[in-house]
Design a protein around this motif. Structure first.
Motif, mmCIF file in Angstrom:
data_model
loop_
_atom_site.group_PDB
_atom_site.id
_atom_site.type_symbol
_atom_site.label_atom_id
_atom_site.label_comp_id
_atom_site.label_asym_id
_atom_site.label_seq_id
_atom_site.Cartn_x
_atom_site.Cartn_y
_atom_site.Cartn_z
ATOM 1 N N VAL A 66 0.859 -1.179 0.000
ATOM 2 C CA VAL A 66 0.000 0.000 0.000
ATOM 3 C C VAL A 66 0.900 1.236 0.000
ATOM 4 C CG1 VAL A 66 -1.931 -1.127 1.199
ATOM 5 C CG2 VAL A 66 -0.156 0.030 2.538
ATOM 6 N N GLN A 67 0.257 2.407 -0.114
ATOM 7 C CA GLN A 67 0.927 3.702 -0.209
ATOM 8 C C GLN A 67 1.534 3.850 -1.608
ATOM 9 O OE1 GLN A 67 0.000 5.784 1.667
ATOM 10 N NE2 GLN A 67 0.174 5.378 3.833
ATOM 11 N N THR A 68 0.914 4.727 -2.382
ATOM 12 C CA THR A 68 1.239 4.886 -3.800
ATOM 13 C C THR A 68 2.731 5.073 -4.039
ATOM 14 O OG1 THR A 68 -0.901 5.982 -4.001
ATOM 15 C CG2 THR A 68 0.575 6.144 -5.879
ATOM 16 N N ARG A 69 3.341 5.957 -3.290
ATOM 17 C CA ARG A 69 4.754 6.260 -3.489
ATOM 18 C C ARG A 69 5.625 5.022 -3.265
ATOM 19 N NH1 ARG A 69 8.591 10.354 -5.164
ATOM 20 N NH2 ARG A 69 10.428 9.080 -4.868
ATOM 21 N N ALA A 70 5.318 4.250 -2.225
ATOM 22 C CA ALA A 70 6.093 3.040 -1.920
ATOM 23 C C ALA A 70 5.953 2.014 -3.054
ATOM 24 C CB ALA A 70 5.618 2.438 -0.599
ATOM 25 N N ILE A 71 4.746 1.871 -3.559
ATOM 26 C CA ILE A 71 4.496 0.918 -4.650
ATOM 27 C C ILE A 71 5.277 1.327 -5.900
ATOM 28 C CG2 ILE A 71 2.731 -0.062 -6.184
ATOM 29 C CD1 ILE A 71 0.683 0.541 -3.861
ATOM 30 N N LEU A 72 5.182 2.614 -6.253
ATOM 31 C CA LEU A 72 5.858 3.110 -7.451
ATOM 32 C C LEU A 72 7.378 2.976 -7.323
ATOM 33 C CD1 LEU A 72 3.670 6.273 -8.078
ATOM 34 C CD2 LEU A 72 3.957 4.400 -9.705
ATOM 35 N N SER A 73 7.933 3.312 -6.169
ATOM 36 C CA SER A 73 9.376 3.202 -5.953
ATOM 37 C C SER A 73 9.843 1.761 -6.112
ATOM 38 C CB SER A 73 9.765 3.693 -4.550
ATOM 39 O OG SER A 73 9.412 5.031 -4.374
ATOM 40 N N TYR A 74 9.068 0.839 -5.584
ATOM 41 C CA TYR A 74 9.423 -0.584 -5.659
ATOM 42 C C TYR A 74 9.432 -1.060 -7.108
ATOM 43 C CZ TYR A 74 9.284 -5.620 -4.816
ATOM 44 O OH TYR A 74 9.573 -6.963 -4.816
ATOM 45 N N ILE A 75 8.384 -0.704 -7.840
ATOM 46 C CA ILE A 75 8.286 -1.130 -9.244
ATOM 47 C C ILE A 75 9.414 -0.503 -10.072
ATOM 48 C CG2 ILE A 75 6.853 -1.005 -11.345
ATOM 49 C CD1 ILE A 75 4.394 -1.039 -9.390
ATOM 50 N N ALA A 76 9.672 0.788 -9.846
ATOM 51 C CA ALA A 76 10.738 1.472 -10.591
ATOM 52 C C ALA A 76 12.090 0.803 -10.345
ATOM 53 C CB ALA A 76 10.788 2.942 -10.198
ATOM 54 N N ALA A 77 12.382 0.473 -9.081
ATOM 55 C CA ALA A 77 13.658 -0.171 -8.756
ATOM 56 C C ALA A 77 13.721 -1.587 -9.315
ATOM 57 C CB ALA A 77 13.860 -0.179 -7.242
ATOM 58 N N LYS A 78 12.630 -2.318 -9.203
ATOM 59 C CA LYS A 78 12.594 -3.712 -9.650
ATOM 60 C C LYS A 78 12.839 -3.826 -11.151
ATOM 61 C CE LYS A 78 9.334 -7.640 -9.873
ATOM 62 N NZ LYS A 78 10.084 -8.763 -9.262
ATOM 63 N N TYR A 79 12.321 -2.871 -11.911
ATOM 64 C CA TYR A 79 12.420 -2.964 -13.371
ATOM 65 C C TYR A 79 13.437 -1.979 -13.967
ATOM 66 C CZ TYR A 79 8.552 -6.095 -12.807
ATOM 67 O OH TYR A 79 7.776 -7.166 -12.415
ATOM 68 N N ASN A 80 14.409 -1.582 -13.131
ATOM 69 C CA ASN A 80 15.542 -0.803 -13.610
ATOM 70 C C ASN A 80 15.130 0.531 -14.237
ATOM 71 O OD1 ASN A 80 18.318 -0.470 -13.865
ATOM 72 N ND2 ASN A 80 18.396 -1.406 -15.892
ATOM 73 N N LEU A 81 14.171 1.190 -13.597
ATOM 74 C CA LEU A 81 13.683 2.492 -14.070
ATOM 75 C C LEU A 81 13.950 3.578 -13.024
ATOM 76 C CD1 LEU A 81 10.274 1.195 -15.473
ATOM 77 C CD2 LEU A 81 12.149 2.115 -16.865
ATOM 78 N N TYR A 82 14.966 3.347 -12.183
ATOM 79 C CA TYR A 82 15.182 4.230 -11.036
ATOM 80 C C TYR A 82 16.626 4.709 -10.944
ATOM 81 C CZ TYR A 82 13.247 5.886 -6.522
ATOM 82 O OH TYR A 82 12.767 6.647 -5.486
ATOM 83 N N GLY A 83 17.303 4.868 -12.096
ATOM 84 C CA GLY A 83 18.651 5.423 -12.101
ATOM 85 C C GLY A 83 19.719 4.424 -11.706
ATOM 86 N N LYS A 84 20.979 4.831 -11.912
ATOM 87 C CA LYS A 84 22.095 3.913 -11.644
ATOM 88 C C LYS A 84 22.762 4.151 -10.291
ATOM 89 C CE LYS A 84 25.925 6.446 -13.880
ATOM 90 N NZ LYS A 84 25.266 7.751 -14.042
ATOM 91 N N ASP A 85 22.467 5.307 -9.663
ATOM 92 C CA ASP A 85 23.090 5.595 -8.362
ATOM 93 C C ASP A 85 22.185 6.537 -7.568
ATOM 94 O OD1 ASP A 85 23.473 8.182 -9.428
ATOM 95 O OD2 ASP A 85 25.496 7.701 -10.118
#
Length: 222
Positions: A66-85
């Motif tokens: 739950v919590q939109t921001r937490a969900i989005l952050s997790y998905i972004a990191a899991k699928y390599n959409l969250y930067g290299k550093d």
């Protein structure tokens, strides 16, 4: 193999729409369990699957997130959409927070009293063109690359395209003074996974109308 992520929300955009966008852009198939009545929401609450008694909720990797921001952050990191550093992640976060603020204004517009809608619509257009879009236009101009961060597709790009399309629903020519954002919109819209999501028949939801507002008010007692 793990099952598809399962999204629990109403049959409209709301806070879940950015999650749909991110999963679709990552090429991840997902299922949706729609909350259509007050009873559907109460069942989730009574079953103890909503950490803070709220949706959106996404079942993914054995978690009920739950919590939109937490969900989005997790998905972004899991699928390599969250930067290299960490620095790239910080820039992505800043850009995403900006588009989140703008989209929040648009999201709540249909729920506002008729006598304030015109004023709030004017404010959305003013904020988009004077506060938010100039930032992204300048970022693209300064580094001369196709994407906002690290010259690689990230959550920030996906979120910005979603925000652009939402503001164009308010004012179709809103990008007229932003040539680099116009080009950006064309590029990102043509990424195969995103192009597919933008086609009719996808899991993308339509703009919120009065009928849907009535349904949401009933479910959430607002």
């Amino acid at each position: 193999m793990a099952g598809k992520p399962k999204l629990h929300y109403t049959k409209g955009r709301g806070k879940m729409e950015s999650i749909r966008w991110l999963l679709a852009a990552a090429g991840v198939e997902f299922e949706e369990q729609f909350i259509e009545t007050k009873e559907d929401l109460e069942k989730l609450r009574n079953d103890g699957v909503l950490l803070f008694q709220q949706v959106p909720m996404v079942e993914i990797d054995g978690m009920r997130m739950v919590q939109t921001r937490a969900i989005l952050s997790y998905i972004a990191a899991k699928y390599n959409l969250y930067g290299k550093d960490l620095k790239e992640r910080a820039w992505i976060d800043m850009y995403v927070e900006g588009t989140t603020d703008l989209m929040g204004m648009i999201m709540y517009l249909p729920f506002q009293p008729a006598d304030t809608k015109e004023k709030n619509l004017a404010l959305i257009i003013e904020r988009a063109t004077a506060r938010y879009f100039p930032v992204y236009e300048k970022a693209l101009k300064d580094h001369g690359q196709d994407y906002l961060v690290g010259n690689k597709l990230s959550w920030a790009d996906i979120h910005l395209l979603e925000a652009i399309l939402m503001t164009e629903e308010c004012k179709p020519d809103i990008l007229s003074a932003f040539p680099l954002l116009q080009a950006f919109k064309g590029r990102i819209s043509n990424i195969p996974t995103i192009k597919k999501f933008l086609q009719p028949g996808s899991q993308r939801k339509p703009p919120t109308d009065e009928k849907f507002v009535a349904v949401v008010r009933k479910i959430f007692n607002i």
